[in-house]
Scaffold this motif. Structure first.
Motif, short mmCIF file in Angstrom:
data_model
loop_
_atom_site.label_atom_id
_atom_site.label_comp_id
_atom_site.label_asym_id
_atom_site.label_seq_id
_atom_site.Cartn_x
_atom_site.Cartn_y
_atom_site.Cartn_z
N VAL A 1 23.24 63.80 63.93
CA VAL A 1 22.57 62.39 64.34
C VAL A 1 22.08 62.86 66.00
N SER A 2 23.14 63.95 66.46
CA SER A 2 22.51 64.39 67.73
C SER A 2 22.96 62.28 68.86
N CYS A 3 24.31 62.38 68.28
CA CYS A 3 24.25 60.88 69.75
C CYS A 3 26.17 61.18 70.62
N ILE A 4 25.89 62.44 70.31
CA ILE A 4 27.15 62.88 71.39
C ILE A 4 25.99 63.05 72.68
N GLN A 5 26.72 62.71 73.67
CA GLN A 5 26.09 63.27 75.17
C GLN A 5 27.20 64.33 76.25
N GLU A 6 26.40 65.08 76.37
CA GLU A 6 27.49 65.90 77.39
C GLU A 6 28.24 64.76 78.65
N GLY A 7 29.01 65.75 79.22
CA GLY A 7 29.70 65.21 80.51
C GLY A 7 30.86 65.39 80.78
N ASP A 8 31.70 65.13 81.89
CA ASP A 8 32.79 65.36 82.03
C ASP A 8 33.52 65.45 80.74
N ILE A 9 33.45 63.85 80.32
CA ILE A 9 34.08 64.14 78.49
C ILE A 9 32.96 63.59 77.78
N TYR A 10 32.64 64.11 76.26
CA TYR A 10 31.50 63.57 75.81
C TYR A 10 31.65 62.29 75.36
N VAL A 11 30.26 61.61 75.36
CA VAL A 11 30.53 59.45 74.90
C VAL A 11 29.57 59.82 73.73
N ILE A 12 29.98 59.18 72.40
CA ILE A 12 29.28 58.98 71.26
C ILE A 12 28.48 57.39 71.66
N ASN A 13 27.43 57.74 71.31
CA ASN A 13 26.31 56.58 71.59
C ASN A 13 26.53 55.66 70.28
N PRO A 14 27.03 54.34 69.69
CA PRO A 14 27.85 53.76 69.27
C PRO A 14 26.68 52.57 68.24
N ASP A 15 25.48 52.81 68.93
CA ASP A 15 23.92 52.28 67.90
C ASP A 15 23.74 53.81 67.57
N GLU A 16 23.64 54.90 67.97
CA GLU A 16 22.78 55.67 67.31
C GLU A 16 24.01 56.75 65.87
N CYS A 17 24.79 56.07 66.08
CA CYS A 17 25.92 56.75 65.51
C CYS A 17 25.67 56.54 64.02
N ILE A 18 26.27 57.45 62.68
CA ILE A 18 26.17 57.12 61.40
C ILE A 18 27.41 56.63 60.34
N ASP A 19 28.44 57.47 61.64
CA ASP A 19 30.10 57.24 60.82
C ASP A 19 30.42 58.05 60.02
#
Length: 55
Positions: free
Chosen positions: A21-39
């Protein structure tokens, strides 16, 4: 419950590449958007350094 990426992330991108669902954003460390994550756990299963945990 959505997953969480810890500080041990090496920013390799395998989690984002395997997220259906492409809910992970790139950065120094990656971040999961909890509102979009389907677990689904695909990110955790593909992390080579085991930096992804359940919150």
């Amino acid at each position: 419950m959505p997953r969480f990426i810890t500080d041990s992330c090496v920013a390799c991108g395998s989690c984002a590449a395997n997220c259906p669902v492409s809910c992970i954003q790139e950065g120094d460390i990656y971040v999961i958007n909890p509102d979009e994550c389907i677990d689904c756990g695909a990110c955790e299963a593909n992390c080579p350094v085991e930096a992804i945990v359940e919150k």
